[in-house]
Design an enzyme around this catalytic site. Structure first.
Site, PDB file in Angstrom:
ATOM      1  N   ARG A  35     -33.379  40.295   2.098  1.00 51.14           N
ATOM      2  CA  ARG A  35     -34.242  40.684   3.227  1.00 51.14           C
ATOM      3  C   ARG A  35     -34.710  42.129   3.089  1.00 51.14           C
ATOM      4  O   ARG A  35     -35.806  42.463   3.493  1.00 51.14           O
ATOM      5  CB  ARG A  35     -33.470  40.516   4.546  1.00 51.14           C
ATOM      6  CG  ARG A  35     -33.157  39.065   4.881  1.00 51.14           C
ATOM      7  CD  ARG A  35     -32.108  38.957   5.970  1.00 51.14           C
ATOM      8  NE  ARG A  35     -30.872  39.629   5.578  1.00 51.14           N
ATOM      9  CZ  ARG A  35     -29.788  39.732   6.317  1.00 51.14           C
ATOM     10  NH1 ARG A  35     -29.772  39.221   7.533  1.00 51.14           N
ATOM     11  NH2 ARG A  35     -28.713  40.361   5.869  1.00 51.14           N
ATOM     12  N   VAL A  61     -32.656  33.789   3.630  1.00 49.20           N
ATOM     13  CA  VAL A  61     -32.274  32.443   3.182  1.00 49.20           C
ATOM     14  C   VAL A  61     -31.999  31.490   4.343  1.00 49.20           C
ATOM     15  O   VAL A  61     -31.939  30.278   4.153  1.00 49.20           O
ATOM     16  CB  VAL A  61     -31.057  32.465   2.209  1.00 49.20           C
ATOM     17  CG1 VAL A  61     -31.366  33.238   0.943  1.00 49.20           C
ATOM     18  CG2 VAL A  61     -29.796  32.985   2.897  1.00 49.20           C
ATOM     19  N   TYR A 153     -15.513  32.353   8.817  1.00 48.08           N
ATOM     20  CA  TYR A 153     -15.912  32.781   7.465  1.00 48.08           C
ATOM     21  C   TYR A 153     -15.197  31.906   6.427  1.00 48.08           C
ATOM     22  O   TYR A 153     -15.833  31.397   5.492  1.00 48.08           O
ATOM     23  CB  TYR A 153     -15.589  34.269   7.239  1.00 48.08           C
ATOM     24  CG  TYR A 153     -15.915  34.696   5.823  1.00 48.08           C
ATOM     25  CD1 TYR A 153     -17.245  34.820   5.413  1.00 48.08           C
ATOM     26  CD2 TYR A 153     -14.910  34.934   4.879  1.00 48.08           C
ATOM     27  CE1 TYR A 153     -17.556  35.181   4.098  1.00 48.08           C
ATOM     28  CE2 TYR A 153     -15.213  35.297   3.579  1.00 48.08           C
ATOM     29  CZ  TYR A 153     -16.540  35.421   3.190  1.00 48.08           C
ATOM     30  OH  TYR A 153     -16.853  35.761   1.895  1.00 48.08           O
ATOM     31  N   PRO A 183     -14.308  34.985  -5.797  1.00 47.04           N
ATOM     32  CA  PRO A 183     -13.524  36.220  -5.922  1.00 47.04           C
ATOM     33  C   PRO A 183     -12.594  36.477  -4.743  1.00 47.04           C
ATOM     34  O   PRO A 183     -12.814  35.984  -3.631  1.00 47.04           O
ATOM     35  CB  PRO A 183     -14.597  37.318  -5.967  1.00 47.04           C
ATOM     36  CG  PRO A 183     -15.931  36.637  -5.961  1.00 47.04           C
ATOM     37  CD  PRO A 183     -15.705  35.252  -5.420  1.00 47.04           C
ATOM     38  N   GLU A 189     -20.672  46.209   0.121  1.00 52.22           N
ATOM     39  CA  GLU A 189     -20.985  46.464   1.535  1.00 52.22           C
ATOM     40  C   GLU A 189     -20.406  45.374   2.442  1.00 52.22           C
ATOM     41  O   GLU A 189     -20.623  45.379   3.659  1.00 52.22           O
ATOM     42  CB  GLU A 189     -22.503  46.553   1.722  1.00 52.22           C
ATOM     43  CG  GLU A 189     -23.094  47.770   1.032  1.00 52.22           C
ATOM     44  CD  GLU A 189     -24.619  47.811   1.058  1.00 52.22           C
ATOM     45  OE1 GLU A 189     -25.233  47.124   1.903  1.00 52.22           O
ATOM     46  OE2 GLU A 189     -25.188  48.526   0.222  1.00 52.22           O
ATOM     47  N   PHE A 190     -19.683  44.426   1.838  1.00 53.70           N
ATOM     48  CA  PHE A 190     -19.168  43.265   2.557  1.00 53.70           C
ATOM     49  C   PHE A 190     -18.406  43.650   3.847  1.00 53.70           C
ATOM     50  O   PHE A 190     -18.659  43.089   4.920  1.00 53.70           O
ATOM     51  CB  PHE A 190     -18.250  42.477   1.596  1.00 53.70           C
ATOM     52  CG  PHE A 190     -17.565  41.292   2.197  1.00 53.70           C
ATOM     53  CD1 PHE A 190     -18.194  40.058   2.256  1.00 53.70           C
ATOM     54  CD2 PHE A 190     -16.265  41.392   2.690  1.00 53.70           C
ATOM     55  CE1 PHE A 190     -17.546  38.949   2.804  1.00 53.70           C
ATOM     56  CE2 PHE A 190     -15.617  40.296   3.234  1.00 53.70           C
ATOM     57  CZ  PHE A 190     -16.262  39.072   3.282  1.00 53.70           C
TER      58      PHE A 190
HETATM   59  P1  NDP Z   1     -22.907  42.777   0.146  1.00 57.82           P
HETATM   60  O1  NDP Z   1     -22.918  42.925   1.625  1.00 57.82           O
HETATM   61  O2  NDP Z   1     -22.811  44.008  -0.681  1.00 57.82           O
HETATM   62  O3  NDP Z   1     -24.174  41.907  -0.323  1.00 57.82           O
HETATM   63  C1  NDP Z   1     -24.571  40.769   0.380  1.00 57.82           C
HETATM   64  C2  NDP Z   1     -25.979  40.390  -0.045  1.00 57.82           C
HETATM   65  O4  NDP Z   1     -26.378  39.213   0.658  1.00 57.82           O
HETATM   66  C3  NDP Z   1     -26.984  41.483   0.270  1.00 57.82           C
HETATM   67  O5  NDP Z   1     -27.847  41.647  -0.828  1.00 57.82           O
HETATM   68  C4  NDP Z   1     -27.753  40.927   1.453  1.00 57.82           C
HETATM   69  O6  NDP Z   1     -29.116  41.344   1.410  1.00 57.82           O
HETATM   70  C5  NDP Z   1     -27.674  39.418   1.170  1.00 57.82           C
HETATM   71  N1  NDP Z   1     -27.925  38.623   2.362  1.00 57.82           N
HETATM   72  C6  NDP Z   1     -27.170  38.537   3.482  1.00 57.82           C
HETATM   73  N2  NDP Z   1     -27.769  37.732   4.381  1.00 57.82           N
HETATM   74  C7  NDP Z   1     -28.924  37.312   3.808  1.00 57.82           C
HETATM   75  C8  NDP Z   1     -29.979  36.477   4.241  1.00 57.82           C
HETATM   76  N3  NDP Z   1     -29.976  35.905   5.454  1.00 57.82           N
HETATM   77  N4  NDP Z   1     -31.016  36.257   3.402  1.00 57.82           N
HETATM   78  C9  NDP Z   1     -31.045  36.833   2.188  1.00 57.82           C
HETATM   79  N5  NDP Z   1     -30.066  37.632   1.713  1.00 57.82           N
HETATM   80  C10 NDP Z   1     -29.025  37.869   2.528  1.00 57.82           C
HETATM   81  O7  NDP Z   1     -21.662  41.811  -0.155  1.00 57.82           O
HETATM   82  P2  NDP Z   1     -21.115  41.140  -1.515  1.00 57.82           P
HETATM   83  O8  NDP Z   1     -21.896  41.546  -2.689  1.00 57.82           O
HETATM   84  O9  NDP Z   1     -19.654  41.358  -1.514  1.00 57.82           O
HETATM   85  O10 NDP Z   1     -21.371  39.607  -1.157  1.00 57.82           O
HETATM   86  C11 NDP Z   1     -22.008  38.695  -2.026  1.00 57.82           C
HETATM   87  C12 NDP Z   1     -21.336  37.345  -1.904  1.00 57.82           C
HETATM   88  O11 NDP Z   1     -19.991  37.455  -2.369  1.00 57.82           O
HETATM   89  C13 NDP Z   1     -21.257  36.791  -0.484  1.00 57.82           C
HETATM   90  O12 NDP Z   1     -21.532  35.406  -0.521  1.00 57.82           O
HETATM   91  C14 NDP Z   1     -19.792  37.033  -0.107  1.00 57.82           C
HETATM   92  O13 NDP Z   1     -19.355  36.115   0.864  1.00 57.82           O
HETATM   93  C15 NDP Z   1     -19.130  36.804  -1.452  1.00 57.82           C
HETATM   94  N6  NDP Z   1     -17.788  37.367  -1.608  1.00 57.82           N
HETATM   95  C16 NDP Z   1     -17.553  38.711  -1.413  1.00 57.82           C
HETATM   96  C17 NDP Z   1     -16.271  39.210  -1.601  1.00 57.82           C
HETATM   97  C18 NDP Z   1     -15.942  40.628  -1.348  1.00 57.82           C
HETATM   98  O14 NDP Z   1     -14.736  40.956  -1.209  1.00 57.82           O
HETATM   99  N7  NDP Z   1     -16.888  41.553  -1.301  1.00 57.82           N
HETATM  100  C19 NDP Z   1     -15.176  38.334  -2.045  1.00 57.82           C
HETATM  101  C20 NDP Z   1     -15.545  36.955  -2.198  1.00 57.82           C
HETATM  102  C21 NDP Z   1     -16.805  36.498  -2.011  1.00 57.82           C
HETATM  103  P3  NDP Z   1     -30.018  41.773   2.652  1.00 57.82           P
HETATM  104  O15 NDP Z   1     -29.111  42.310   3.719  1.00 57.82           O
HETATM  105  O16 NDP Z   1     -30.949  42.793   2.067  1.00 57.82           O
HETATM  106  O17 NDP Z   1     -30.719  40.507   3.028  1.00 57.82           O
HETATM  107  C1  8X3 Z   2     -14.344  37.866   0.782  1.00 60.10           C
HETATM  108  C2  8X3 Z   2     -12.916  38.004   0.502  1.00 60.10           C
HETATM  109  O1  8X3 Z   2     -10.572  37.863   1.513  1.00 60.10           O
HETATM  110  O2  8X3 Z   2     -12.243  39.212   2.689  1.00 60.10           O
HETATM  111  O3  8X3 Z   2     -14.747  36.542   0.688  1.00 60.10           O
HETATM  112  O4  8X3 Z   2     -12.350  36.821   2.744  1.00 60.10           O
HETATM  113  S1  8X3 Z   2     -11.986  37.960   1.932  1.00 60.10           S
END
Ligand code: NDP
Ligand code: 8X3
Length: 253
Positions: A35, A61, A153, A183, A189-190
């Site tokens: 976005r 999305v 979640y 992972p 930024e999660f």
């Molecule tokens: P970030 O917050 O750093 O990145 C998340 C990305 O998702 C951003 O680029 C954001 O872009 C995009 N996003 C969110 N909502 C939308 C939307 N509605 N449409 C399009 N894009 C969207 O987090 P991560 O890189 O950590 O997360 C990536 C994936 O990894 C996720 O699915 C997360 O659940 C998963 N994950 C993360 C873990 C962690 O510990 N960090 C562990 C396990 C899984 P924008 O806001 O610009 O749209």
């Molecule tokens: C992200 C990892 O453990 O915060 O999916 O849910 S956790």
């Protein structure tokens, strides 16, 4: 990987941005979607590849019609997607279920489940038609283990696990591959997103731990994408050495 078309959702940050870097380095052509348009542009400028090898899409999305139109209106040289990385996703809040926020729930379900389904539904038929393709879904340890406050979640990531398994079964008889990369703790930024911008609370998640980096995860995704064409890596769980389960973490404070 040279000139393969790789479509990455959630490319504006974290794991998605790291995937863009590793696939760009290997010579792929990239469709980068998210976005936040400026963040996509910044990423594109930072990648050391010719601009004609990058196609940016400002895309939410969760918006099914926008996803449909984005895929249908791809320029002809970008239509034949080889690899779809369904990475866009987020967590919102860590409340007990009985105290949960409806908007947080909707956002997680709409993004992590429905968004992933929309992309898959619009991209996979072309892969089947061309007899070539790979869908890589980013799941989570949260899809395997539920933790207190993780309720919705964790539910969305358990859904991603089931959807990846279901897609693999439904694609049997085609050469299209399906992988789930799941992972544990990755510093991105999660947690800022989970805690609605509360940076201090987000920092505490990673305090005293050596977490995975987005590059660590991208490295595994790239490995899955580069096996021989008859090899399907179904599922990978990776976590830091400092983590043993969703809740068991070694902290040196
Ligand atoms: P970030 O917050 O750093 O990145 C998340 C990305 O998702 C951003 O680029 C954001 O872009 C995009 N996003 C969110 N909502 C939308 C939307 N509605 N449409 C399009 N894009 C969207 O987090 P991560 O890189 O950590 O997360 C990536 C994936 O990894 C996720 O699915 C997360 O659940 C998963 N994950 C993360 C873990 C962690 O510990 N960090 C562990 C396990 C899984 P924008 O806001 O610009 O749209
Ligand atoms: C992200 C990892 O453990 O915060 O999916 O849910 S956790």
């Amino acid at each position: 990987m040279q000139n393969q078309i790789v479509f990455i959702t959630g490319a504006s940050s974290g794991i998605g941005a790291a995937c863009a870097k590793i696939f760009a380095h290997a010579g792929a052509k990239l469709i980068l979607a998210a976005r936040r348009w400026e963040r996509l542009q910044q990423l594109a400028n930072s990648l050391d590849i010719p601009s004609e090898k990058i196609h940016l899409l400002q895309l939410d999305v969760c918006d099914r019609l926008a996803v449909e139109s984005a895929i249908a209106n791809l320029p002809s040289s970008w239509k034949n997607i080889d690899i779809l990385i369904n990475n866009a996703g987020l967590s919102r809040g860590l409340s007990k279920l009985q105290e949960g926020d409806f908007q947080d729930w909707e956002e997680m379900i709409d993004t992590n489940i429905k968004g992933l389904l929309y992309l898959t539904r619009y991209v996979v038929p072309g892969m089947v038609e061309r007899n070539h393709g790979h869908v890589i879904n980013i799941g989570s340890i949260a899809g395997h283990q539920t933790y207190p406050g993780g309720n919705v979640y964790c539910g969305t990531k358990a859904a991603v696990k089931a959807i990846s398994e279901g897609l693999k079964q439904d694609l049997l008889g085609t050469p299209v591959r399906v992988t789930s990369v799941d992972p544990g703790m990755v510093e991105t930024e999660f947690s800022q997103v989970r805690f609605h911008g509360d940076t201090e609370r987000a920092k505490k998640v990673y305090a005293g731990v050596n977490p995975l980096t987005p590059d660590d995860v991208a490295d595994v995704i790239f490995f899955c994408a580069t096996r021989a064409s008859h090899v399907n890596i179904n599922e990978v769980i990776l976590m830091p050495v400092d983590q043993a389960s969703a809740t068991l973490v070694n902290r040196q404070l």
